[in-house]
Design a protein around this motif. Sequence first.
Motif, PDB file in Angstrom:
ATOM      1  N   VAL A 236       0.848  -1.192   0.000  1.00 53.12           N
ATOM      2  CA  VAL A 236       0.000   0.000   0.000  1.00 53.12           C
ATOM      3  C   VAL A 236       0.885   1.243   0.000  1.00 53.12           C
ATOM      4  CG1 VAL A 236      -1.548   1.362   1.466  1.00 53.12           C
ATOM      5  CG2 VAL A 236      -2.017  -1.065   1.055  1.00 53.12           C
ATOM      6  N   LYS A 237       0.585   2.154  -0.897  1.00 52.54           N
ATOM      7  CA  LYS A 237       1.351   3.394  -1.030  1.00 52.54           C
ATOM      8  C   LYS A 237       0.848   4.474  -0.085  1.00 52.54           C
ATOM      9  CE  LYS A 237       2.577   6.826  -4.581  1.00 52.54           C
ATOM     10  NZ  LYS A 237       2.426   7.164  -6.025  1.00 52.54           N
ATOM     11  N   SER A 238      -0.466   4.575   0.067  1.00 47.47           N
ATOM     12  CA  SER A 238      -1.075   5.609   0.909  1.00 47.47           C
ATOM     13  C   SER A 238      -2.306   5.046   1.602  1.00 47.47           C
ATOM     14  CB  SER A 238      -1.500   6.829   0.083  1.00 47.47           C
ATOM     15  OG  SER A 238      -0.446   7.311  -0.718  1.00 47.47           O
ATOM     16  N   VAL A 239      -2.581   5.560   2.792  1.00 44.46           N
ATOM     17  CA  VAL A 239      -3.808   5.255   3.524  1.00 44.46           C
ATOM     18  C   VAL A 239      -4.560   6.565   3.710  1.00 44.46           C
ATOM     19  CG1 VAL A 239      -4.795   4.408   5.684  1.00 44.46           C
ATOM     20  CG2 VAL A 239      -2.797   3.263   4.697  1.00 44.46           C
ATOM     21  N   PHE A 240      -5.867   6.544   3.437  1.00 45.43           N
ATOM     22  CA  PHE A 240      -6.690   7.748   3.500  1.00 45.43           C
ATOM     23  C   PHE A 240      -7.742   7.653   4.617  1.00 45.43           C
ATOM     24  CE2 PHE A 240      -5.787   7.415  -1.238  1.00 45.43           C
ATOM     25  CZ  PHE A 240      -4.741   8.333  -1.200  1.00 45.43           C
ATOM     26  N   ASP A 241      -8.474   8.740   4.805  1.00 46.50           N
ATOM     27  CA  ASP A 241      -9.637   8.815   5.715  1.00 46.50           C
ATOM     28  C   ASP A 241      -9.256   8.584   7.174  1.00 46.50           C
ATOM     29  OD1 ASP A 241     -11.113   9.321   3.502  1.00 46.50           O
ATOM     30  OD2 ASP A 241     -12.406   7.573   3.627  1.00 46.50           O
ATOM     31  N   TRP A 242      -8.578   9.556   7.759  1.00 43.11           N
ATOM     32  CA  TRP A 242      -8.061   9.447   9.121  1.00 43.11           C
ATOM     33  C   TRP A 242      -8.902  10.219  10.129  1.00 43.11           C
ATOM     34  CZ3 TRP A 242      -3.655   6.550  10.283  1.00 43.11           C
ATOM     35  CH2 TRP A 242      -2.931   6.077   9.194  1.00 43.11           C
ATOM     36  N   ASP A 243     -10.128  10.584   9.802  1.00 45.95           N
ATOM     37  CA  ASP A 243     -10.891  11.479  10.679  1.00 45.95           C
ATOM     38  C   ASP A 243     -11.372  10.798  11.961  1.00 45.95           C
ATOM     39  OD1 ASP A 243     -12.509  10.278   8.495  1.00 45.95           O
ATOM     40  OD2 ASP A 243     -14.196  11.092   9.612  1.00 45.95           O
ATOM     41  N   MET A 244     -11.293   9.462  12.029  1.00 47.18           N
ATOM     42  CA  MET A 244     -11.661   8.756  13.260  1.00 47.18           C
ATOM     43  C   MET A 244     -10.448   8.157  13.972  1.00 47.18           C
ATOM     44  SD  MET A 244     -15.292   6.892  12.368  1.00 47.18           S
ATOM     45  CE  MET A 244     -14.624   5.854  11.048  1.00 47.18           C
ATOM     46  N   ALA A 245      -9.252   8.495  13.533  1.00 44.21           N
ATOM     47  CA  ALA A 245      -8.043   7.916  14.128  1.00 44.21           C
ATOM     48  C   ALA A 245      -7.912   8.307  15.598  1.00 44.21           C
ATOM     49  CB  ALA A 245      -6.813   8.380  13.362  1.00 44.21           C
ATOM     50  N   THR A 246      -7.365   7.387  16.385  1.00 49.62           N
ATOM     51  CA  THR A 246      -7.226   7.638  17.819  1.00 49.62           C
ATOM     52  C   THR A 246      -6.186   6.661  18.380  1.00 49.62           C
ATOM     53  OG1 THR A 246      -8.476   7.905  19.883  1.00 49.62           O
ATOM     54  CG2 THR A 246      -9.079   6.041  18.479  1.00 49.62           C
ATOM     55  N   LEU A 247      -6.034   6.657  19.686  1.00 49.88           N
ATOM     56  CA  LEU A 247      -5.196   5.667  20.351  1.00 49.88           C
ATOM     57  C   LEU A 247      -6.098   4.655  21.053  1.00 49.88           C
ATOM     58  CD1 LEU A 247      -2.422   7.891  22.021  1.00 49.88           C
ATOM     59  CD2 LEU A 247      -2.487   6.923  19.709  1.00 49.88           C
ATOM     60  N   GLY A 248      -5.774   3.379  20.912  1.00 53.49           N
ATOM     61  CA  GLY A 248      -6.617   2.369  21.535  1.00 53.49           C
ATOM     62  C   GLY A 248      -6.177   0.970  21.158  1.00 53.49           C
ATOM     63  N   ASP A 249      -7.117   0.049  21.183  1.00 52.13           N
ATOM     64  CA  ASP A 249      -6.881  -1.364  20.928  1.00 52.13           C
ATOM     65  C   ASP A 249      -6.789  -1.603  19.421  1.00 52.13           C
ATOM     66  OD1 ASP A 249      -6.972  -4.115  20.620  1.00 52.13           O
ATOM     67  OD2 ASP A 249      -8.473  -4.414  22.192  1.00 52.13           O
ATOM     68  N   PRO A 250      -5.621  -1.967  18.897  1.00 54.52           N
ATOM     69  CA  PRO A 250      -5.475  -2.153  17.448  1.00 54.52           C
ATOM     70  C   PRO A 250      -6.365  -3.232  16.857  1.00 54.52           C
ATOM     71  CG  PRO A 250      -3.320  -1.956  18.500  1.00 54.52           C
ATOM     72  CD  PRO A 250      -4.340  -2.118  19.604  1.00 54.52           C
ATOM     73  N   LEU A 251      -6.827  -4.183  17.668  1.00 55.09           N
ATOM     74  CA  LEU A 251      -7.673  -5.238  17.119  1.00 55.09           C
ATOM     75  C   LEU A 251      -9.019  -4.708  16.628  1.00 55.09           C
ATOM     76  CD1 LEU A 251      -6.947  -8.306  19.432  1.00 55.09           C
ATOM     77  CD2 LEU A 251      -6.276  -7.963  17.046  1.00 55.09           C
ATOM     78  N   VAL A 252      -9.379  -3.501  17.044  1.00 54.53           N
ATOM     79  CA  VAL A 252     -10.567  -2.878  16.463  1.00 54.53           C
ATOM     80  C   VAL A 252     -10.367  -2.664  14.963  1.00 54.53           C
ATOM     81  CG1 VAL A 252     -11.911  -0.738  16.410  1.00 54.53           C
ATOM     82  CG2 VAL A 252     -11.405  -1.838  18.586  1.00 54.53           C
ATOM     83  N   ASP A 253      -9.156  -2.275  14.564  1.00 53.05           N
ATOM     84  CA  ASP A 253      -8.865  -2.128  13.139  1.00 53.05           C
ATOM     85  C   ASP A 253      -8.929  -3.465  12.415  1.00 53.05           C
ATOM     86  OD1 ASP A 253      -8.554   0.588  12.722  1.00 53.05           O
ATOM     87  OD2 ASP A 253      -6.368   0.572  12.890  1.00 53.05           O
ATOM     88  N   LEU A 254      -8.393  -4.508  13.040  1.00 53.25           N
ATOM     89  CA  LEU A 254      -8.429  -5.820  12.399  1.00 53.25           C
ATOM     90  C   LEU A 254      -9.867  -6.294  12.225  1.00 53.25           C
ATOM     91  CD1 LEU A 254      -6.994  -8.259  11.218  1.00 53.25           C
ATOM     92  CD2 LEU A 254      -6.814  -9.201  13.537  1.00 53.25           C
ATOM     93  N   GLY A 255     -10.704  -6.092  13.238  1.00 56.37           N
ATOM     94  CA  GLY A 255     -12.110  -6.460  13.109  1.00 56.37           C
ATOM     95  C   GLY A 255     -12.787  -5.721  11.971  1.00 56.37           C
ATOM     96  N   THR A 256     -12.464  -4.429  11.810  1.00 53.94           N
ATOM     97  CA  THR A 256     -13.025  -3.646  10.711  1.00 53.94           C
ATOM     98  C   THR A 256     -12.622  -4.227   9.364  1.00 53.94           C
ATOM     99  OG1 THR A 256     -13.058  -1.608  12.013  1.00 53.94           O
ATOM    100  CG2 THR A 256     -13.050  -1.369   9.625  1.00 53.94           C
TER     101      THR A 256
END
Length: 357
Positions: A236-256
């Motif tokens: 992946v060259k770029s990742v977009f749409d960071w308006d909900m980014a935060t600090l927390g449990d990374p497995l929430v991203d994996l579930g998404t």
Amino acid sequence: MASDRPAAASAVRKGDELDWATIGRWLRGEVPELSGPLNVLQFPHGRANLTYLIEIGGTRLVLRRPPFGKIAPGAHDMGREFKVLSRLWRSYDRAPRAYAFTDDHSIAGADCFVMEYRDGAVIRDVLPDELRGQPDLGRRLMFGVVDAMADLHLVDPDECDLGDLGRPEGFVARQVSGWARRWELSAPEGGTAAEAMAQVGERLAATLPATQSDGIVHNDLKIDNCQYDLGDPDRVKSVFDWDMATLGDPLVDLGTLLNYVPDASDPPELQGAVRYPPELELPSRDEVAARYAERTGTDVGGVTWYLAFAKWKTATVYQQLANRALAGDSRNEHNAELSGIVPALARVADALLDELP
């Protein structure tokens, strides 16, 4: 606009026009080296935030602002997205650099920011010609997203001045309670969907998993929020749409991400709900989770809860988008149909929670 305009950009949709003269004056004040006439196109594929390609002279930039109409609390946070992208690029090269932000609504009608433009391909329902014929392409593209996610989660927030982006302690519990409130605000009156969604929210709150680690969480990382160099489908060259980014449990991203991996067990209403070129053969959810575990050393044995949460959260987002379309606040005609998917997402989330020990 020059004839070599990006294939993903098109004329600004009727109703999505902004005061381009005012925006041009603001941009030239923020980035003094800009000079020349201003031309504007729009990236039309997103369902929510408005994203425009701006060219001043020979310089291309991207402007982001929230959608028109009523905004859900905490959603479409351009200030947060600017904060992330004005800092994260130093430690994570897949993050485009943001240059300027304003909360003066006389400029674009809402908070907005401007970031660098990057050339590349976003994979949706049509495969770019340059990628056709590549061996094992679906797996390579999806594993590229997994690797981008893993690399993000391994970034030390303090190293890029993002240690104050969120409060990791209690993150998962706040996610559940926050999305429960969003559902209450957007839920249609009566009906089985409202009851099922409320029940799933209660079950999620009663079965919160223990957090293994904390990190930067994108909160909507999926294949069509990523950009690829057409010559390198593995990364992946770029990742977009960071308006909900935060600090927390990374497995929430994996579930998404797992939520957006098609599965033959999904009910008919969910088949095709995520856009992929039909010729792609994608890895399974188990393979995606295993790749993430290999890259990060994380135990993914409890990922079913996170997948159930992602299904439930997606159902809430779909209802919000449908409500906006029905209220006339969205120019995306397909959003009005999304409420029909909500009951199926609630049923799948409920069934996934049945699998928990």
